[in-house]
Design an enzyme around this catalytic site. Structure first.
Site, short mmCIF file in Angstrom:
data_model
loop_
_atom_site.label_atom_id
_atom_site.label_comp_id
_atom_site.label_asym_id
_atom_site.label_seq_id
_atom_site.Cartn_x
_atom_site.Cartn_y
_atom_site.Cartn_z
N HIS A 1 0.24 -4.23 9.02
CA HIS A 1 1.73 -4.30 9.04
C HIS A 1 2.20 -3.87 10.11
CE1 HIS A 1 2.61 -5.08 4.69
NE2 HIS A 1 1.03 -4.38 4.36
N HIS B 1 0.73 -1.26 -0.09
CA HIS B 1 0.11 -0.12 -0.10
C HIS B 1 0.84 1.34 0.07
CE1 HIS B 1 -3.06 -2.96 0.73
NE2 HIS B 1 -4.04 -1.79 0.94
N ASP C 1 7.75 -2.53 8.42
CA ASP C 1 7.23 -2.67 7.06
C ASP C 1 6.86 -1.16 6.31
OD1 ASP C 1 7.11 -5.23 7.87
OD2 ASP C 1 5.17 -5.23 8.09
#
EC number: 2.7.1.227
Length: 306
Positions: free
Chosen positions: A221, A180, A225
């Site tokens: 996450h 994302h 990350d």
């Protein structure tokens, strides 16, 4: 009023079809790059699905972001997805604005070739990273006791090649680094360079920061990350941007090219009309200080002793 609306709508349609003709020509030249980028998106999806097969659920790792940010909960996980979808749709529509608006700075085909190059490079690094080490997923459907934390082994090769949209939303194992954030940062960086509205650029960076916090608060996450995505994507885009050919600037006004034959014809017409210039006048003239005479010979007309 009606005449004005018709006139403007006619201009809009002419601009629209002119832009389509231009983009079709660019698409004919660059379709291989677009196709390669789309195929790489599919391969990235297969890689994310493959790591789900070997994902092992376990206790959530200790994370600083989880201590600092309140947990949104499973029922509010849609917030981060809504923000990401808004960013994706907004950027997608912006890349097609030359079809309608007068202020044209980009070509849609060329900007997507560039964006896909950035995405593919980042996703290549991402696949290497999450296959190197599999972390226990912090998302709710990836924790111990969840039925979808690990995929059952495929029964046929066709099942491996299938990408289910449900699996994209509920994947596990593809953690470092956030996909994302790859898309969000690539879009923001691209608009930062080719966009024209300063407040939208600032707003884009604000949304990227908020998106980072929402991903961590939704437990999709780990903080690492998101942090790795921030510096990796920026470095990849910076390096590739130096290597890729620069996009042509549409705001530059190009002067018409006049051929030699056309120039000769115009001079001939001027001579016939009596408005031409005598070719003898094209010879070098004597300068005021007497440096060059009419025959092109260097002379010195200065007074002796001066």
């Amino acid at each position: 009023m009606t005449l004005y609306i018709r006139r403007e709508s006619s201009k809009l349609w002419k601009r629209f079809w002119s832009e389509i003709a231009t983009e079709i020509g660019l698409l004919a030249e660059n379709w291989k790059y677009l196709l390669a980028g789309i195929i790489c998106q599919y391969i990235h999806g297969l890689a994310a699905k493959g790591v789900h097969y070997i994902h092992l659920p376990g206790p959530t790792l200790q994370d600083l972001g989880y201590f600092l940010l309140p947990e949104l909960g499973q029922e509010r996980s849609y917030i981060s997805e809504t923000v990401f979808t808004s960013v994706f749709v907004s950027f997608f529509l912006w890349t097609f604005h030359p079809f309608i608006l007068k202020s044209k700075k980009i070509y849609t085909v060329l900007i997507w070739c560039r964006v896909l190059a950035f995405l593919v490079a980042c996703q290549f690094l991402r696949v290497i990273t999450f296959y190197s080490t599999q972390l226990p997923g912090p998302n709710y459907h990836c924790r111990e006791g969840s039925k979808v934390s690990t995929l059952p082994w495929p029964k046929s090769p066709l099942e491996v090649l299938e990408i289910n949209p449900h699996g994209v939303m509920y994947g596990c194992g593809d953690l470092i680094f956030s996909s994302h954030m790859i898309f969000t940062l690539v879009f923001v960086l691209t608009y930062q360079k080719y966009g024209t509205k300063r407040f939208i650029k600032l707003f884009g960076w604000l949304i990227a920061f908020v998106q980072s916090l929402l991903i961590i608060a939704s437990r999709k996450h780990y903080t690492v990350d998101v942090v790795v995505a921030w510096y990796t994507v920026n470095l990849v885009v910076f390096c590739l941007d130096k290597k890729l050919p620069e996009l042509p600037d549409r705001t530059t006004v190009l002067l018409p090219v006049i051929s030699k034959e056309r120039t000769k014809e115009e001079n001939h017409k001027l001579l016939l009309n009596g408005n031409g210039v005598d070719p003898a006048d094209w010879r070098p003239r004597a300068q005021v200080n007497g440096k060059i005479d009419s025959n092109g010979v260097h002379t010195d007309n200065s007074l002796n002793g001066a």
